[in-house]
Design a protein around this motif. Structure first.
Motif, PDB file in Angstrom:
ATOM      1  N   VAL A  30       0.893  -1.157   0.058  1.00  0.00           N
ATOM      2  CA  VAL A  30       0.094   0.022  -0.082  1.00  0.00           C
ATOM      3  C   VAL A  30       0.809   1.255  -0.018  1.00  0.00           C
ATOM      4  CG1 VAL A  30      -1.637   1.569   1.273  1.00  0.00           C
ATOM      5  CG2 VAL A  30      -2.043  -1.086   0.921  1.00  0.00           C
ATOM      6  N   LEU A  31       2.024   1.429   0.820  1.00  0.00           N
ATOM      7  CA  LEU A  31       2.869   2.400   1.062  1.00  0.00           C
ATOM      8  C   LEU A  31       3.537   2.458  -0.531  1.00  0.00           C
ATOM      9  CD1 LEU A  31       4.477   2.148   4.342  1.00  0.00           C
ATOM     10  CD2 LEU A  31       3.020   4.046   3.765  1.00  0.00           C
ATOM     11  N   LEU A  32       3.929   1.533  -1.057  1.00  0.00           N
ATOM     12  CA  LEU A  32       4.747   1.477  -2.407  1.00  0.00           C
ATOM     13  C   LEU A  32       3.557   2.224  -3.293  1.00  0.00           C
ATOM     14  CD1 LEU A  32       6.633  -1.692  -2.506  1.00  0.00           C
ATOM     15  CD2 LEU A  32       7.734   0.445  -2.334  1.00  0.00           C
ATOM     16  N   CYS A  33       2.504   1.704  -3.428  1.00  0.00           N
ATOM     17  CA  CYS A  33       1.442   2.287  -4.390  1.00  0.00           C
ATOM     18  C   CYS A  33       1.052   3.739  -4.096  1.00  0.00           C
ATOM     19  CB  CYS A  33       0.075   1.523  -4.178  1.00  0.00           C
ATOM     20  SG  CYS A  33       0.003  -0.020  -4.967  1.00  0.00           S
ATOM     21  N   PHE A  34       0.940   3.962  -2.832  1.00  0.00           N
ATOM     22  CA  PHE A  34       0.717   5.579  -2.620  1.00  0.00           C
ATOM     23  C   PHE A  34       1.816   6.530  -3.114  1.00  0.00           C
ATOM     24  CE2 PHE A  34       0.777   9.264   0.193  1.00  0.00           C
ATOM     25  CZ  PHE A  34      -0.376   9.515   0.397  1.00  0.00           C
ATOM     26  N   PHE A  35       2.907   6.311  -2.963  1.00  0.00           N
ATOM     27  CA  PHE A  35       3.842   7.266  -3.395  1.00  0.00           C
ATOM     28  C   PHE A  35       4.367   6.863  -4.897  1.00  0.00           C
ATOM     29  CE2 PHE A  35       4.860   7.104   0.969  1.00  0.00           C
ATOM     30  CZ  PHE A  35       4.639   8.346   1.553  1.00  0.00           C
ATOM     31  N   ASN A  36       3.566   5.906  -5.542  1.00  0.00           N
ATOM     32  CA  ASN A  36       3.941   5.737  -6.950  1.00  0.00           C
ATOM     33  C   ASN A  36       2.711   6.802  -7.955  1.00  0.00           C
ATOM     34  OD1 ASN A  36       3.516   4.927  -9.642  1.00  0.00           O
ATOM     35  ND2 ASN A  36       3.970   2.893  -8.997  1.00  0.00           N
ATOM     36  N   PRO A  37       3.733   7.688  -8.600  1.00  0.00           N
ATOM     37  CA  PRO A  37       3.130   8.605  -9.512  1.00  0.00           C
ATOM     38  C   PRO A  37       1.911   8.209 -10.253  1.00  0.00           C
ATOM     39  CG  PRO A  37       5.381   8.862  -9.692  1.00  0.00           C
ATOM     40  CD  PRO A  37       5.223   7.704  -9.000  1.00  0.00           C
ATOM     41  N   LEU A  38       2.263   6.896 -10.704  1.00  0.00           N
ATOM     42  CA  LEU A  38       1.233   6.254 -11.713  1.00  0.00           C
ATOM     43  C   LEU A  38      -0.356   5.903 -10.885  1.00  0.00           C
ATOM     44  CD1 LEU A  38       3.388   3.838 -13.964  1.00  0.00           C
ATOM     45  CD2 LEU A  38       2.169   5.713 -14.749  1.00  0.00           C
ATOM     46  N   PHE A  39       0.167   5.446  -9.812  1.00  0.00           N
ATOM     47  CA  PHE A  39      -1.076   5.141  -9.061  1.00  0.00           C
ATOM     48  C   PHE A  39      -1.711   6.291  -8.445  1.00  0.00           C
ATOM     49  CE2 PHE A  39      -3.050   4.434  -4.907  1.00  0.00           C
ATOM     50  CZ  PHE A  39      -3.684   3.214  -5.056  1.00  0.00           C
ATOM     51  N   ALA A  40      -1.009   7.233  -8.179  1.00  0.00           N
ATOM     52  CA  ALA A  40      -1.638   8.263  -7.787  1.00  0.00           C
ATOM     53  C   ALA A  40      -2.377   9.408  -8.677  1.00  0.00           C
ATOM     54  CB  ALA A  40      -0.703   9.585  -7.275  1.00  0.00           C
ATOM     55  N   GLY A  41      -2.072   8.992 -10.255  1.00  0.00           N
ATOM     56  CA  GLY A  41      -2.537   9.612 -11.274  1.00  0.00           C
ATOM     57  C   GLY A  41      -4.146   8.790 -11.444  1.00  0.00           C
ATOM     58  N   LEU A  42      -4.041   7.322 -11.293  1.00  0.00           N
ATOM     59  CA  LEU A  42      -5.321   6.675 -11.644  1.00  0.00           C
ATOM     60  C   LEU A  42      -6.078   6.967 -10.490  1.00  0.00           C
ATOM     61  CD1 LEU A  42      -6.191   4.006 -12.946  1.00  0.00           C
ATOM     62  CD2 LEU A  42      -5.259   2.672 -11.187  1.00  0.00           C
ATOM     63  N   PHE A  43      -5.791   7.203  -9.279  1.00  0.00           N
ATOM     64  CA  PHE A  43      -6.738   7.413  -8.131  1.00  0.00           C
ATOM     65  C   PHE A  43      -7.095   8.763  -8.405  1.00  0.00           C
ATOM     66  CE2 PHE A  43      -7.959   8.956  -4.110  1.00  0.00           C
ATOM     67  CZ  PHE A  43      -8.456   7.738  -3.379  1.00  0.00           C
ATOM     68  N   GLY A  44      -6.482   9.982  -8.902  1.00  0.00           N
ATOM     69  CA  GLY A  44      -7.019  11.144  -9.243  1.00  0.00           C
ATOM     70  C   GLY A  44      -8.141  11.085 -10.398  1.00  0.00           C
ATOM     71  N   ARG A  45      -7.895  10.154 -11.010  1.00  0.00           N
ATOM     72  CA  ARG A  45      -9.220  10.015 -12.279  1.00  0.00           C
ATOM     73  C   ARG A  45     -10.467   9.644 -11.570  1.00  0.00           C
ATOM     74  NH1 ARG A  45      -7.302   7.436 -17.597  1.00  0.00           N
ATOM     75  NH2 ARG A  45      -9.550   8.159 -18.193  1.00  0.00           N
ATOM     76  N   MET A  46     -10.172   8.691 -10.326  1.00  0.00           N
ATOM     77  CA  MET A  46     -11.302   8.153  -9.814  1.00  0.00           C
ATOM     78  C   MET A  46     -11.983   9.181  -8.775  1.00  0.00           C
ATOM     79  SD  MET A  46     -13.093   5.267  -9.105  1.00  0.00           S
ATOM     80  CE  MET A  46     -14.374   4.928  -8.117  1.00  0.00           C
ATOM     81  N   GLY A  47     -11.448  10.103  -8.141  1.00  0.00           N
ATOM     82  CA  GLY A  47     -11.999  11.059  -7.469  1.00  0.00           C
ATOM     83  C   GLY A  47     -11.062  12.303  -7.331  1.00  0.00           C
ATOM     84  N   ASP A  48     -11.463  13.163  -6.426  1.00  0.00           N
ATOM     85  CA  ASP A  48     -10.375  14.384  -6.375  1.00  0.00           C
ATOM     86  C   ASP A  48      -9.071  13.924  -5.960  1.00  0.00           C
ATOM     87  OD1 ASP A  48     -11.611  16.208  -3.806  1.00  0.00           O
ATOM     88  OD2 ASP A  48     -12.333  14.329  -4.210  1.00  0.00           O
ATOM     89  N   GLU A  49      -8.099  14.842  -5.652  1.00  0.00           N
ATOM     90  CA  GLU A  49      -6.872  14.577  -5.195  1.00  0.00           C
ATOM     91  C   GLU A  49      -7.112  14.755  -3.542  1.00  0.00           C
ATOM     92  OE1 GLU A  49      -3.793  16.908  -6.900  1.00  0.00           O
ATOM     93  OE2 GLU A  49      -3.540  15.789  -8.695  1.00  0.00           O
ATOM     94  N   ALA A  50      -7.996  15.594  -3.216  1.00  0.00           N
ATOM     95  CA  ALA A  50      -8.082  16.170  -1.636  1.00  0.00           C
ATOM     96  C   ALA A  50      -8.427  14.855  -0.971  1.00  0.00           C
ATOM     97  CB  ALA A  50      -9.215  16.979  -1.539  1.00  0.00           C
ATOM     98  N   THR A  51      -8.706  13.610  -1.669  1.00  0.00           N
ATOM     99  CA  THR A  51      -9.299  12.408  -0.989  1.00  0.00           C
ATOM    100  C   THR A  51      -8.401  11.500  -1.035  1.00  0.00           C
ATOM    101  OG1 THR A  51     -10.622  11.858  -2.749  1.00  0.00           O
ATOM    102  CG2 THR A  51     -11.745  13.017  -0.897  1.00  0.00           C
ATOM    103  N   TYR A  52      -7.041  11.845  -1.576  1.00  0.00           N
ATOM    104  CA  TYR A  52      -6.067  10.850  -1.941  1.00  0.00           C
ATOM    105  C   TYR A  52      -5.432   9.939  -0.476  1.00  0.00           C
ATOM    106  CZ  TYR A  52      -1.854   8.676  -4.027  1.00  0.00           C
ATOM    107  OH  TYR A  52      -1.158   7.727  -4.534  1.00  0.00           O
ATOM    108  N   PHE A  53      -5.453  10.964   0.517  1.00  0.00           N
ATOM    109  CA  PHE A  53      -5.123  10.398   1.927  1.00  0.00           C
ATOM    110  C   PHE A  53      -6.074   8.911   2.335  1.00  0.00           C
ATOM    111  CE2 PHE A  53      -9.040  12.966   2.919  1.00  0.00           C
ATOM    112  CZ  PHE A  53      -9.597  12.278   3.799  1.00  0.00           C
TER     113      PHE A  53
END
Lengths: 253, 355
Positions: A48-71
């Motif tokens: 989970v931590l490796l995914c969290f700090f992975n920019p590709l994963f962050a981009g994928l999550f960003g498309r699912m919701g807003d960045e404010a909820t990435y936490f």
């Protein structure tokens, strides 16, 4: 990536609980030999931590919701379970008074490292079983009309509560104005000196049957001249009825 | 009367429906743990059903009354099925095995003290949930949605902040947890705001700790002292979880009746318990009952009810835990039921992108 670190910092708060969590994960990596527990308390958090700090994963999550909820990705880390489990295992390795001392130390360290949720200044003693201010309850009960909705403008401190208590009381502006959205009517409503000449046309444009002012607001102009009459008064607030906005009660009510 | 109805809907009905899940954990069907397991499982089965019922109705623009009727029928059917399965189980005399006498139990004064400490902290939190109000901005949305839904008989068709009408808010409608709050309000006659701010915190905080109790029991089998210390530590961690606004601990005590708090503090911990059960069964080379997979699927679907992002997070957790387990034990077939559990969340993610 930078955003991930900012989110991580915000989530950590004072940071010590996160440190204890990482210490607990390392402790389990070294001492825990049972594979099911290693998988869930060591391997999965690392993934989970490796995914969290992975920019590709962050981009994928960003498309699912807003960045404010990435936490929320951090919610997949079983922080509470891992720290508690490791602490119990650590205490179990000691005997007698040393075990008791370490158990108390663990509880103390958690208390010192964290912050009591109930120390938040946004907590207050509930005034009623609805957990909304009494003034909101009183005013909503006073202006509600059977069988239809009413439109009323409230001062800023009441906006969050009105429609939680009464869904039949509508408002010309809602929570979005508290989050920075501009609304001319609201801007006038929050001023200390309320100029009726500017406010009344906006109030009528929005179809407000009622307008609520704090008793400490200074009203510029004579309300009666604008067709307003004092409808209700309670501790701290006056409710004005705009008689030029018709309020017809449906038949049968 | 309102409290009695809520007690039936939030305690008696889920506990009864939970009988359907007993086959998932045959070792833990008796005593407090059995009761808690049934309660949590039953509630998750009911939430999963609500998600299946509500989302199509919301997308079709149907009335809240239709959802109330269909969910009531679903609940009744589940209740009857659970009753039948319980009767059959009792007939086979396989229910309620006596709770094992444990190493740390019995006359262990230390364990008793630890349990007492945990109980006092729990009661303290429940009392504070009732007597303290929190100025929570998001409640202006979620509680208002529940109140509007109950009053207007529409679902996601009214702007919660102001009351203006709008097109169906489909994105929020994919995670209709507030509809459940509205359902409880409609059936009990209690205002949605009281259900959300008083009744649900008492129930959901207790449920969350119940799940941690189950996790403690799974981790420290037959050692009451360790179980009690584990629960006490969990409670202290949650009480002192205010170091950031974003922690699940903060969400549990502050935003209890919001779907995302339920996702973080009930669905995810229960999924952890389920994954722990699955991996331990694999370790012991035991057969995994289909009930366990169905319960996992229910938990995942319940997570979708709580939050639109729940679908994504739950799939991620299952993928991480599933692939690790499959890799460690070289049991690739394990991935099949886990993939099955992810079908609905993936559909929800696709819908989210499409709408």
């Amino acid at each position: 990536m930078n955003n991930a670190f900012v989110t991580f910092q915000k989530y950590m708060g004072t940071g010590l609980i996160t440190v204890w969590f990482l210490v607990a994960v390392i402790f389990l990596l070294v001492w825990e030999k049972r594979r099911p527990r290693r998988i869930l308390f060591v391997y999965v958090p690392v993934i989970v931590l490796l995914c969290f700090f992975n920019p590709l994963f962050a981009g994928l999550f960003g498309r699912m919701g807003d960045e404010a909820t990435y936490f929320r990705v951090f919610w997949l880390l079983p922080v509470t379970a891992v720290i508690s489990y490791s602490a119990v295992l650590s205490v179990d390795r000691l005997k007698g008074k040393r075990a008791v001392f370490f158990a108390v130390l663990c509880l103390g360290l958690i208390a010192v490292s964290g912050k009591p949720v109930y120390s938040n200044s946004l907590y207050s003693r509930a005034e009623n079983i609805y957990h909304v201010p009494d003034s909101v309850v009183e005013i909503c009960d006073a202006i509600e009309v059977p069988g239809r909705e009413v439109m009323a403008a409230f001062p800023p401190e009441m906006i969050l509560y009105v429609r939680q208590y009464s869904p039949v009381v509508c408002m010309p502006y809602g929570r979005e104005v508290l989050m920075g959205s501009y609304d001319e009517f609201y801007t006038l409503m929050r001023e200390k000196e309320i100029d009726l000449e500017r406010l009344v046309p906006l109030s009528r444009e929005k179809g407000c049957h009622y307008v609520v002012f704090g008793k400490d607001s200074l009203i510029l102009g004579e309300p009666a001249d604008y067709g307003w009459s004092l409808f209700y008064s309670c501790e701290g607030y006056d409710v004005w009825r705009d008689n030029a906005v018709p309020l017809i009660v449906p038949e049968g009510h | 009367m309102q409290i009695l109805i809520l007690a039936i809907l939030l305690l008696a009905v889920p506990v009864s429906v939970g009988s359907l899940a007993v086959c998932a954990d045959a070792e833990d069907t008796g005593g407090t743990a059995g009761l808690l397991f049934r309660w949590v499982s039953g509630q998750l089965i009911l939430w999963a059903g609500l998600q299946f019922i509500c989302v199509p109705l919301i997308l079709a623009g149907r009335r809240f009354g239709d959802a109330v009727m269909l969910f009531s029928v679903y609940t009744a059917v589940m209740f009857l099925l659970a009753l039948v399965s319980e009767v059959r189980r009792r007939a086979k005399k396989k229910t309620f095995p006596p709770t094992a006498v444990t190493a740390g139990g019995g006359k262990d004064r230390a364990a008793a003290l630890l349990w007492l400490g945990a109980a006092v902290l729990l009661v303290l939190q429940l009392v504070l949930a009732c007597v303290l109000a929190y100025e929570e901005g998001d409640d202006a949305y979620y509680v208002a949605v529940a109140a509007v839904t109950e009053k207007s008989d529409t679902m996601y068709a009214v702007l919660p902040y102001t009351g203006g009408s709008t097109g169906i808010d489909m994105r929020h409608g994919l995670a209709p947890f507030p509809v459940w709050v509205a359902y409880l309000s409609r059936l009990s006659g209690m205002r949605a705001v009281t259900v959300a701010h008083v009744a649900l915190p008492v129930v959901l905080i207790t449920m969350s700790y119940g799940i941690y109790y189950l996790i403690g029991r799974r981790l420290f089998v037959d050692d009451k002292r360790k179980q009690a210390f584990f629960l006490l530590l969990v409670e202290v961690l949650i009480l002192f979880g205010g170091y950031s606004l974003y922690t699940p601990e903060n969400f549990l005590l502050v935003r209890t009746a919001q779907g995302k708090a339920v996702l973080a503090n009930i669905v995810l911990p229960f999924l952890l318990w389920l994954l722990l059960t699955v991996t331990e069964k694999i370790q012991a080379d035991e057969k995994i009952h289909v009930c366990l997979w169905l319960l996992m699927a229910s938990a995942v679907i319940a997570g979708c009810l709580c939050s639109t992002q729940g679908a994504f997070l739950l799939c991620m957790l299952l993928a991480a835990a599933g692939s690790c387990t499959a890799l460690c034990y070289r049991k690739w077939r394990l991935l099949l039921p886990l993939l099955g559990c992810c079908i609905l969340p993936v559909c929800m993610i696709l819908l989210y992108y499409l709408l």
